[in-house]
Design a protein around this motif. Sequence first.
Motif, PDB file in Angstrom:
ATOM      1  N   VAL A   1       0.830  -1.205   0.000  1.00  0.00           N
ATOM      2  CA  VAL A   1       0.000   0.000   0.000  1.00  0.00           C
ATOM      3  C   VAL A   1       0.867   1.258   0.000  1.00  0.00           C
ATOM      4  CG1 VAL A   1      -1.689   1.342   1.319  1.00  0.00           C
ATOM      5  CG2 VAL A   1      -1.936  -1.140   1.134  1.00  0.00           C
ATOM      6  N   LEU A   2       1.948   1.233   0.737  1.00  0.00           N
ATOM      7  CA  LEU A   2       2.803   2.416   0.841  1.00  0.00           C
ATOM      8  C   LEU A   2       3.490   2.770  -0.476  1.00  0.00           C
ATOM      9  CD1 LEU A   2       4.472   1.898   4.339  1.00  0.00           C
ATOM     10  CD2 LEU A   2       2.505   3.324   3.739  1.00  0.00           C
ATOM     11  N   GLU A   3       3.506   1.836  -1.433  1.00  0.00           N
ATOM     12  CA  GLU A   3       4.089   2.115  -2.741  1.00  0.00           C
ATOM     13  C   GLU A   3       3.096   2.798  -3.676  1.00  0.00           C
ATOM     14  OE1 GLU A   3       7.274   1.780  -3.774  1.00  0.00           O
ATOM     15  OE2 GLU A   3       7.632   1.353  -1.650  1.00  0.00           O
ATOM     16  N   LEU A   4       1.830   2.860  -3.282  1.00  0.00           N
ATOM     17  CA  LEU A   4       0.821   3.525  -4.105  1.00  0.00           C
ATOM     18  C   LEU A   4       1.027   5.035  -4.081  1.00  0.00           C
ATOM     19  CD1 LEU A   4      -2.454   1.668  -2.984  1.00  0.00           C
ATOM     20  CD2 LEU A   4      -1.200   1.341  -5.129  1.00  0.00           C
ATOM     21  N   THR A   5       0.758   5.691  -5.207  1.00  0.00           N
ATOM     22  CA  THR A   5       0.719   7.154  -5.201  1.00  0.00           C
ATOM     23  C   THR A   5      -0.591   7.592  -4.559  1.00  0.00           C
ATOM     24  OG1 THR A   5      -0.381   7.358  -7.346  1.00  0.00           O
ATOM     25  CG2 THR A   5       2.038   7.216  -7.347  1.00  0.00           C
ATOM     26  N   VAL A   6      -0.668   8.854  -4.223  1.00  0.00           N
ATOM     27  CA  VAL A   6      -1.899   9.374  -3.625  1.00  0.00           C
ATOM     28  C   VAL A   6      -3.070   9.198  -4.591  1.00  0.00           C
ATOM     29  CG1 VAL A   6      -3.050  11.466  -2.798  1.00  0.00           C
ATOM     30  CG2 VAL A   6      -0.674  11.009  -2.151  1.00  0.00           C
ATOM     31  N   ALA A   7      -2.830   9.449  -5.881  1.00  0.00           N
ATOM     32  CA  ALA A   7      -3.892   9.300  -6.877  1.00  0.00           C
ATOM     33  C   ALA A   7      -4.361   7.848  -6.966  1.00  0.00           C
ATOM     34  CB  ALA A   7      -3.400   9.777  -8.245  1.00  0.00           C
ATOM     35  N   VAL A  34       2.776  11.798  -5.333  1.00  0.00           N
ATOM     36  CA  VAL A  34       3.638  11.386  -4.216  1.00  0.00           C
ATOM     37  C   VAL A  34       3.197  10.015  -3.697  1.00  0.00           C
ATOM     38  CG1 VAL A  34       4.305  11.932  -1.845  1.00  0.00           C
ATOM     39  CG2 VAL A  34       4.158  13.752  -3.543  1.00  0.00           C
ATOM     40  N   ARG A  35       4.170   9.149  -3.382  1.00  0.00           N
ATOM     41  CA  ARG A  35       3.850   7.841  -2.823  1.00  0.00           C
ATOM     42  C   ARG A  35       3.459   7.972  -1.347  1.00  0.00           C
ATOM     43  NH1 ARG A  35       7.908   5.186  -2.002  1.00  0.00           N
ATOM     44  NH2 ARG A  35       9.565   6.550  -2.750  1.00  0.00           N
ATOM     45  N   LEU A  36       2.541   7.125  -0.918  1.00  0.00           N
ATOM     46  CA  LEU A  36       2.072   7.183   0.470  1.00  0.00           C
ATOM     47  C   LEU A  36       3.217   6.972   1.453  1.00  0.00           C
ATOM     48  CD1 LEU A  36      -1.315   5.206   0.365  1.00  0.00           C
ATOM     49  CD2 LEU A  36      -0.925   7.665   0.156  1.00  0.00           C
TER      50      LEU A  36
END
Length: 206
Positions: A1-7, A34-36
């Motif tokens: 999940v932390l690799e996801l961008t905000v979008a 930006v990545r989470l």
Amino acid sequence: VLELTVAEAAHWFQADREVVARLQPIVDVGLDYVRLGQPVPTLSGGEAQRLKLAGFLAEAASGPRQPSAKKGKLFLFDEPTTGLHFDDIAKLMRALAKLLDAGHSLVIIEHNLDVVRAADWIVDLGPEGGEGGGEIVCCGTPDDVKACAASFTGRALVDYERSMGLSNTFTAEERRTQSYAEEGMSLQSSLRTSASLRSSAVNDFI
């Protein structure tokens, strides 16, 4: 999940209103890429400034509208549009308008003409940069500054609005709600364009 961008996260968690409410202010300030899990120290100065802005937007969205700016905060921004694409400048201006709507006050050091012309009150420092500046050339509404013959900013605003076919009779509220930032121009760019046009006019005349 932390690799996801905000979008990406906003898309995948769109059914969770609480998550979206936390992510939307970050999208609103143009940081949806930006990545989470991206460490804060890796952000640029402008990105860090906009991330802080997102935090205040989230706070404003979760609370009731303040009846008076006296109960709000005073924000000081130093050239917040530097390095931003025109679309991101439009997003930033909408975000700043939300702070105003929440009862806060803004002091912005800026050269972007869309931001300047949206101001309620301008303090124009100059007349030149560096050692040739540091004096108050004029202060007042955008229309007051445009009427000041000694103000380079005023001349740039007049030339910019003429080139864009914009009316100079908008109120401050109308200037804030109408977004021209997608075709925005910095003060320096406007002055260079104006000088080029004047030079071309003289050459054509000759």
